[in-house]
Design an enzyme around this catalytic site. Structure first.
Site, PDB file in Angstrom:
ATOM      1  NE  ARG A 176      -7.252  -1.525  18.373  1.00 36.59           N
ATOM      2  CZ  ARG A 176      -8.053  -2.334  17.705  1.00 36.59           C
ATOM      3  NH1 ARG A 176      -7.535  -3.278  16.956  1.00 36.59           N
ATOM      4  NH2 ARG A 176      -9.353  -2.220  17.784  1.00 36.59           N
ATOM      5  CD  GLU A 180      -3.694   3.545   3.213  1.00 32.79           C
ATOM      6  OE1 GLU A 180      -4.153   3.101   4.258  1.00 32.79           O
ATOM      7  OE2 GLU A 180      -3.116   2.820   2.366  1.00 32.79           O
ATOM      8  CG  ASN A 236     -11.720   0.032  20.448  1.00 30.33           C
ATOM      9  OD1 ASN A 236     -11.571  -1.090  20.017  1.00 30.33           O
ATOM     10  ND2 ASN A 236     -11.974   1.037  19.655  1.00 30.33           N
TER      11      ASN A 236
HETATM   12  C1  F6R Z   1      -5.392   0.561   3.381  1.00 29.49           C
HETATM   13  C2  F6R Z   1      -5.996  -0.181   4.469  1.00 29.49           C
HETATM   14  C3  F6R Z   1      -7.471  -0.084   4.653  1.00 29.49           C
HETATM   15  C4  F6R Z   1      -8.035  -1.457   5.051  1.00 29.49           C
HETATM   16  C5  F6R Z   1      -9.519  -1.315   5.418  1.00 29.49           C
HETATM   17  C6  F6R Z   1     -10.129  -2.670   5.743  1.00 29.49           C
HETATM   18  O1  F6R Z   1      -4.016   0.383   3.324  1.00 29.49           O
HETATM   19  O2  F6R Z   1      -5.327  -0.845   5.215  1.00 29.49           O
HETATM   20  O3  F6R Z   1      -8.105   0.430   3.539  1.00 29.49           O
HETATM   21  O4  F6R Z   1      -7.861  -2.329   3.987  1.00 29.49           O
HETATM   22  O5  F6R Z   1      -9.647  -0.480   6.527  1.00 29.49           O
HETATM   23  O6  F6R Z   1      -9.492  -3.275   6.826  1.00 29.49           O
HETATM   24  P1  F6R Z   1      -9.660  -4.807   7.122  1.00 29.49           P
HETATM   25  O7  F6R Z   1      -9.051  -5.556   5.993  1.00 29.49           O
HETATM   26  O8  F6R Z   1      -8.950  -5.031   8.421  1.00 29.49           O
HETATM   27  O9  F6R Z   1     -11.124  -5.072   7.222  1.00 29.49           O
END
Ligand code: F6R
Length: 609
Positions: free
Chosen positions: A27, A489, A100
């Site tokens: 996180r 990334e 957070n």
């Molecule tokens: C890329 C990645 C991000 C997530 C995005 C949405 O590898 O992990 O682009 O896909 O931050 O996250 P969620 O799916 O948790 O809403």
């Protein structure tokens, strides 16, 4: 982003907090800190950088004590530094806070508190909370936290501990995730379940505008005006081992390899055999509801948005309903045309992405019916949508999403087939054929993962290249974007994904021997066109890596390297194409010696807008 943990019980708090932070480091990892209440005083240790730095600091002695808080930071307000690392304290050091989220009105509050004589030691928004609690504290920590949070605008998951109130932790939540783990004579809190999964699987999901008070023997919940609230206990099905690396060098590699099993789990009960029809247990939308829909709006961010792109192709092709796609952060500012005949499909691995949640609320506010695709039971997206289809991928720890993506694609295909079934938009013969093809996807994923020498050869040859272009057509435009996102990334190489037909409208100017092009080219409607696009790249001295079907005996004439995948239906090919793209990104990053699971500047769960 940022991860918070808390513990109160009969074991030493410090090792539990550190273990919890390790599982939350996805996180954010700009700094880490812990506070332990011991012998009537709060002992705080914090360090800039990854958790390792804090652990090294604690080697000379861990603080004693059975109650404590911890934090791992993804910097928003104030650069990563020891001063800005959490926990933050009031002027006296008797009250300490981890947070957070973002306190949007912190500047006004800070001015007010400074004028009242408070001294700040950090640049963070969080520190105002500690001073606000100090202002209101008259011996009752719960009352003080309650009155402090009434002043806050923005988002928070907060945990507060006070030296003069050593038998409890007070926590509160608004728009940032917070879960409480229920143990025997001990209780836990965290931003996410894996932080305490090795101690308990019994959890309470804290709702917005709710206060949780953790004592050793009980947890009490109340509203902001002090009314007690009863909360259900959920039993989490994940186990602690699922959140471990299990012998793999990185979580990302483990998660890539878990895809066949995750796909099977996601399909189980919904497509129980090759010959059965699709069933979606848990869906409360009736067949009449589904027949009454005249538009679908899909909302997601990042990788989940790429899954939505595939969804548009699959649903429009099989169900013949128009599908609109929206990057969640854009949707709410464009006043979309949505009504009660719209089905909003919300896709989010974590179920906590702030932009996605805001998009969900926007479409709900306009009367749409909602269906969520998420990986996390009890997440905000799951709780706010009346219909949820889970991806049974298990915890995804690596920041770069892999198994969540392919399982999202699996759910999307199941939805498309189910809608086609209910609305009779394809013949039973065609539906049967499609189900059979979908059924074989997990075992085809196994084949790809078995042996992939060409991926390794490409990663070896191109890991020092200046850039990558990814191109695809149809549903594999999403594969091109996802492949480019993965490599950006984790390897920090500039990469772009394009519709292959767009190359000649600009991107082809980038081609030279230092830029490699990845062409996602399974045979289908546009195969000949993508072969022409490959030739255009070759004519400009660019190397081409093609992702193609096993039986394609043409493509090696045009591409420098061919990475093979088993043949499937064109609409489903992005599930299989994703796997070599993930592996390529992984091995390129590995050859570059980078931190694969925790790439710079990123955090897994993006809980700020
Ligand atoms: C890329 C990645 C991000 C997530 C995005 C949405 O590898 O992990 O682009 O896909 O931050 O996250 P969620 O799916 O948790 O809403």
């Amino acid at each position: 982003m940022c991860g918070i943990v808390g513990y109160i019980g009969t074991r030493k708090a410090c090792p539990i907090l550190i273990e919890g932070l390790k599982r939350l480091e996805y996180r954010g990892y700009d700094s880490a800190g812990i506070a332990v209440l011991n012998d009537g005083r709060i002992d705080i240790h914090k360090a800039t950088g990854k958790l390792m730095a804090l652990e090294a600091m604690l080697e000379s002695g861990m603080p004693e004590g059975f109650i404590g808080l911890g934090h791992t930071r993804w910097a928003t307000h104030g650069r990563p530094s020891d001063e800005n690392a959490h926990p933050h304290s009031d002027c006296t050091g008797r009250i300490t806070v981890v947070h957070n989220g973002i306190i949007e009105n912190y500047l006004a509050l800070k001015e007010e508190l400074v004028a009242a004589g408070h001294e700040f030691t950090s640049e963070t928004d969080t520190e105002v909370v500690a001073h606000l609690v100090e202002e209101s504290y008259k011996g009752d920590l719960v009352a003080a936290v309650r009155s402090a949070i009434k002043r806050l605008e923005g988002s928070y998951a907060l945990a507060v501990m006070a030296q003069d109130d050593p038998e409890r932790i007070v926590a509160a939540r608004r728009h940032s995730p917070l879960v409480v783990g229920v143990g025997e004579g001990e209780n836990f809190l965290a931003s996410d379940v894996p932080a305490f999964l090795q101690y308990t699987k019994r959890v309470h999901f804290v709702e917005d505008n709710m206060i949780a008070v953790l004592e050793r023997g009980e947890v009490k919940f109340s509203s902001l005006d002090g009314k007690p609230i009863e909360r259900e206990v959920y039993e989490v099905t994940w186990d602690a081992a699922m959140a471990e690396r299990g012998g793999y060098e990185h979580f990302m590699l483990k998660e890539i390899n878990e895809q066949p099993q995750a796909l099977r789990e996601t399909m189980r009960e919904r497509l129980s055999s090759q010959v059965s029809k699709v069933d979606l247990p848990g869906l409360t939308l009736t067949s009449d509801d589904l027949r009454g829909i005249d538009k679908i709006t899909m909302i997601a961010c990042g990788t989940a948005y790429h899954a939505a792109m595939v969804g548009k192709y699959a649903i429009e092709s099989l169900v013949r309903i128009p599908v609109e796609l929206d990057v969640a952060s854009e949707l709410r500012y464009r006043d979309p045309i949505i009504d009660d005949k719209t089905l909003g499909i919300i896709i989010s691995q974590s179920g906590e992405t702030a932009d996605t949640l805001a998009g969900l609320r926007e479409v709900r506010g306009k009367g749409a019916k909602l269906l969520a695709i998420t990986n996390v039971v009890g997440s905000s997206v799951a709780r706010e949508c009346e219909n949820v289809l889970y991806t049974f991928a298990g915890p995804e720890i690596a920041v770069a999403s892999t198994k969540a993506y392919t399982t999202q694609l699996m759910v999307i295909h199941l939805i498309a087939l189910y809608l086609a079934q209910v609305r009779g938009s394809i013949s039973e013969e065609q539906a049967k054929q499609m189900r059979k093809i979908l059924w074989t996807i997990p075992q085809q994923a196994d084949v790809i993962l078995g042996d992939h020498p060409e991926v390794l050869a490409c990663a070896e040859k191109y890991y020092n290249h200046n850039g990558f272009l990814y191109m695809g057509r149809g549903p594999n435009l999403a594969s091109a974007l996802e492949g480019a996102l993965k490599i950006k990334e984790i390897s920090y190489i500039h990469a772009e994904g394009y519709a292959a037909g767009e190359m000649k409208h600009g991107p082809i100017a980038m081609i030279d021997p230092s830029v490699a092009t990845v062409a996602v080219a399974p045979q289908g409607k546009t195969y000949d066109k993508i072969i022409s696009n490959i030739l255009e790249v070759k004519a400009r001295q660019g190397d081409v890596i093609a992702i193609a079907y096993e039986h394609d005996d043409q493509i090696q004439k045009y591409a420098d390297h061919v990475i093979r995948i088993p043949a499937t239906h064109e609409l489903m090919s992005p599930i299989l194409a994703a796997i070599p793209l993930q592996l390529l990104a992984y091995y390129v990053a590995k050859n570059r010696g980078l931190e694969i699971d925790q790439p710079r500047n990123l955090a897994k769960s993006v809980t700020v807008e």
